[in-house]
Design an enzyme around this catalytic site. Sequence first.
Site, PDB file in Angstrom:
ATOM      1  N   ASP A   1       0.904  -1.266   0.110  1.00  0.00           N
ATOM      2  CA  ASP A   1       0.143   0.137  -0.001  1.00  0.00           C
ATOM      3  C   ASP A   1       1.066   1.119   0.073  1.00  0.00           C
ATOM      4  OD1 ASP A   1       1.057  -0.179   2.673  1.00  0.00           O
ATOM      5  OD2 ASP A   1      -0.795   0.338   3.760  1.00  0.00           O
TER       6      ASP A   1
ATOM      7  N   PRO B   1       7.756  -5.695   5.205  1.00  0.00           N
ATOM      8  CA  PRO B   1       7.007  -4.436   4.342  1.00  0.00           C
ATOM      9  C   PRO B   1       6.978  -3.362   5.307  1.00  0.00           C
ATOM     10  CG  PRO B   1       5.267  -5.888   5.588  1.00  0.00           C
ATOM     11  CD  PRO B   1       6.794  -6.454   5.846  1.00  0.00           C
TER      12      PRO B   1
ATOM     13  N   TYR C   1       0.406  -2.813  11.357  1.00  0.00           N
ATOM     14  CA  TYR C   1       1.487  -3.982  11.624  1.00  0.00           C
ATOM     15  C   TYR C   1       1.677  -4.084  12.909  1.00  0.00           C
ATOM     16  CZ  TYR C   1       2.397  -3.063   6.367  1.00  0.00           C
ATOM     17  OH  TYR C   1       2.447  -3.072   5.055  1.00  0.00           O
TER      18      TYR C   1
END
Length: 709
Positions: A49, A383, A289
């Site tokens: 994203d 990520p 996250y």
Amino acid sequence: MAIKESKTDVLIIGAGPSGYMAATWLSRCGIPFRFIDKRSTEVFSGQADGLQCRSLEIFKSFSESCFDFATLDQSWKVANHMIEMCFWSPDEKGELVRNSRVADTIPNISRYTQSVIHQGNVEKWFEDSIQHFSEGKAKVERPILPVSIKIRDDVDLEDPQSHAVEVLVTKLDSESAKPEQYGQIANGLFRQFDGDQDKFYKDISDGNNEDDYEIIHAKYVLGSDGAHSWVRKQLGIDMEGEQTDFVWGVLDMVPITNFPDIRSRCAIHSKDSGSMMVIPRENDLVRLYIQLKEVERDPGTANEERPFSATDKHVKTKGRIDRSKITPESILKQAQNILKPFSFEMTDLSWYTGYQIGQRVSPKFSKQNRIFISGDACHTHSPKAGQGMNVSMQDTYNLGFKLALVCKGLAKQDILSTYESERLKVARDLIAFDHKFSRLFSGKPMIPNSDMLDGVDLDEFHSVYVEGNKFASGTIVDYEDSLLVSKENALSADADGCTMNKLASKVPIGRRLYSDRIISHADGRPIHMADRIPSDGRFRVLIFCGDVDKNKENLEQLHQFQDFMDSPKSYSKKFTPVNAFADSVIETITIHGSLRDKVEFFDFPEFTHPLDFKRRCDYWKLYAGVGSTYHEGQVDIYETYGIDKQKGAILVVRPDSHVAQVSEFSVDGLKQVDNYFNKFMIPQTENVLPEKAVTVDDTKRFVKPRLAV
């Protein structure tokens, strides 16, 4: 009935962001290609994203103002722009407090800031751009699975136009082609753990009809097929690196909370419950996250052979992660513990996943300059630094124009070797950064003024983040000396190790050209330099001739360039096909350092305002680099680039906007430019295109491919 056979210049395997970027380059340059993917549908939610500054710059470079269709700059308009980063950690009492706020993107590093939008949007914009650039001739072919690949030994590999790679593909049945899924809620668990995709390459049905198979003969093949890359495995390349025991969960949802910074990016270290990153997204969504506690392993997979994965030192003793234990509820519960004493609930859950942190990089990105791999096929990492989609796209932004130049017969095949040398260094730097950043993020924090000395020093974490932000932006990628980057005339290096030439003391050779505004001499319109050198496959020679009003000899020198430009042996003629537009391979743009009202347009030599085959004047090759605009304030790109207004300079810029060379403003400087192109470009004196008819309607020339046309 014989198996169908076909030919193409480039075959792209894998329709993720990296493959899409390559396809966008090829379609923009008019190169025939095929683009296949084993999935039956696009990605509409989840996955990557984050869009870093450099990616947004690249998107804009494919999105010119003359286009009458929406292209990739939609991403900047639609995405959520992240402005601030907040750091939360325990105070002396172990209670969660905000300890600092910083700019999420380093100010003035780019005209864009880091933004977030889900990958499905990005891929859709790529598809739209490819469709328009190729006039509907190119699209992703689904669901098609590669079965075998080989470099033929009966063709001349030194001939760049030979169809040297043979790939057998097959259509997948509807059941096999369904998007991989795990459970009932949209998630990405199927992609995160080794072995989950191997079924696609083990059991090709013996009952398929010959009609379901095809042999594609390609000049070049690109494997952009993800972390479990089939192409990489066929080349026998093993990823190097390791997997950790850190397991993280991801939630995309709308939060219900009294946590005050939920709409800012946050790095949160709790005392005993782990860490979390908050990423505010578009349409009220927030991505979390979240560090999970030890996730159970599947005992049935302990000691199992894993032929399709890189070495994982934990596998044989522990087995694979048990995905069934990773649920939205378990991830949410951990988030609630981390955020205490703040309350946290969620609604409108749209996606979730889980993954193990690991850093792996391929030691090779190509084989015999014929088969290449890119993106996750080359490098995998956590990520949280927002690098996966960005570095993957930038891999093929580097490779795409090189393939186009070679396929068009404009450049030697040797330039393809610079892909691996340039991007492998970036991948290794990324792995090193992510290794340090992810461990600092995942570690237990040090409590101020306590006896605990073995925790993460949050001051160190903060400094690593801020310094890493430069790298993460993608704007400081620095390519070393090569066929395509000439640092031999550079005379200095700054504190960051950038290679400079004193003639343009603020322009790092090998890095992307920083964009600032210039003023069109013809109409006074300000435009960003980056928007004047869009991604269409052409090199640019930027002549900074200085202040020609105060230094009359500079204008005389510029007029002396005309004879050089008219010579059939000069770069401007030699490397352009006969009857092609004169600027369709290498475009020369002149930026003077005078005020517009002090010099007249036609005071400048013909090459700064050339006429085409219809005698139409090109008004957009002459600019003022200094002066006042009517609506956007003062402009001084000479100051921005550190170019003296008396001495001037000449810059060579690659099709990917990286600075290739800096030379002096003189005929000798032009000869250095000539020498640069002589190293790798192929003379086009024998390449005669059809003569252009004066009566032709070519109003679409601004949107159609411009490379060697």
